[in-house]
Write a protein that holds these residues in place. Structure first.
Motif, PDB file in Angstrom:
ATOM      1  N   ARG A  93       5.051   0.994  -4.251  1.00 55.60           N
ATOM      2  CA  ARG A  93       4.085   0.540  -5.255  1.00 55.60           C
ATOM      3  C   ARG A  93       4.465   1.086  -6.631  1.00 55.60           C
ATOM      4  N   ALA A  94       4.867   2.340  -6.694  1.00 60.19           N
ATOM      5  CA  ALA A  94       5.263   2.945  -7.968  1.00 60.19           C
ATOM      6  C   ALA A  94       6.499   2.242  -8.532  1.00 60.19           C
TER       7      ALA A  94
ATOM      8  N   THR B 256       0.817  -1.211   0.000  1.00 63.23           N
ATOM      9  CA  THR B 256       0.000   0.000   0.000  1.00 63.23           C
ATOM     10  C   THR B 256       0.852   1.264   0.000  1.00 63.23           C
TER      11      THR B 256
ATOM     12  N   SER C 223       2.926   4.140  -1.430  1.00 62.75           N
ATOM     13  CA  SER C 223       2.841   4.705  -2.775  1.00 62.75           C
ATOM     14  C   SER C 223       4.171   4.657  -3.525  1.00 62.75           C
TER      15      SER C 223
ATOM     16  N   ARG D 279       4.311  12.451 -13.910  1.00 64.87           N
ATOM     17  CA  ARG D 279       4.785  12.455 -12.527  1.00 64.87           C
ATOM     18  C   ARG D 279       6.059  13.284 -12.403  1.00 64.87           C
TER      19      ARG D 279
END
Length: 183
Positions: free
Chosen positions: A17-18, A12, A14, A54
């Motif tokens: 995860r990215a 979870t 970020s 991003r």
């Protein structure tokens, strides 16, 4: 690929995860799943509400993700999208090797789009990035890609120029460049 997908179900955080999502996109790209790779990378690299890419983060391999996304677009025949991502990627090059790789990929984009004039222009424009590296493998592979796609003609596609580029590319011992140029 399965392990990366499973890790994304559990994680979870970020940033982690990215990172895992970029790795999944790369794995899909290298297994020939270009459209899936693009879809996965779009989710992590582009804000879906604004369409803005991003921002850089030292812990996130943004340049690598952008390169794989552009390459996925190229392999899927989505040349305008590849060009757009390549433009964004050009703003995130941090090393001479990244610059030379970017210049090579830009040439390969134009070759894949079958745009001879743009491919030759990209080859000329990439000369500065190619010169930053000692062996110049990217320059030789870029030349071979342009010449093999569009045939003999003006420099650098003379017989002597192509032979010299081939010999230098072989001597560089970089088979991944040969593979990426379709040799």
């Amino acid at each position: 690929i399965l392990a990366l997908r499973q890790s994304l179900e559990v994680d979870t955080g970020s940033l982690t995860r990215a990172q895992a999502t970029i790795m999944l996109g790369e794995a899909l790209y290298h297994s020939g799943e270009f459209r899936q790779a693009a879809a996965v990378l779009e989710r992590v690299l582009i804000n879906p509400q604004t369409g803005v890419f991003r921002r850089p983060n030292p812990l996130l391999p943004l340049n690598r993700g952008l390169q794989t996304l552009a390459n996925s677009y190229r392999q899927s025949g989505r040349f305008d999208e590849a060009k757009r991502v390549r433009q964004v990627q050009s703003q995130h090059l941090e090393t001479p090797l990244q610059g030379a790789d970017w210049a090579l990929q830009k040439v390969l984009d134009e070759v894949a789009a079958r745009d001879q004039r743009a491919a030759r222009r990209a080859l000329d424009e990439g000369a500065a990035q190619f010169r930053t590296l000692s062996d110049g493998a990217q320059a030789h592979i870029a030349r071979l890609a342009v010449c093999s796609a569009f045939g003999p003609g003006p420099a650098p596609c003379t017989d002597a120029g192509v032979s010299a580029a081939y010999e230098r590319a072989v001597l560089s011992a970089r088979p991944r460049w040969a593979v990426s140029a379709g040799m």
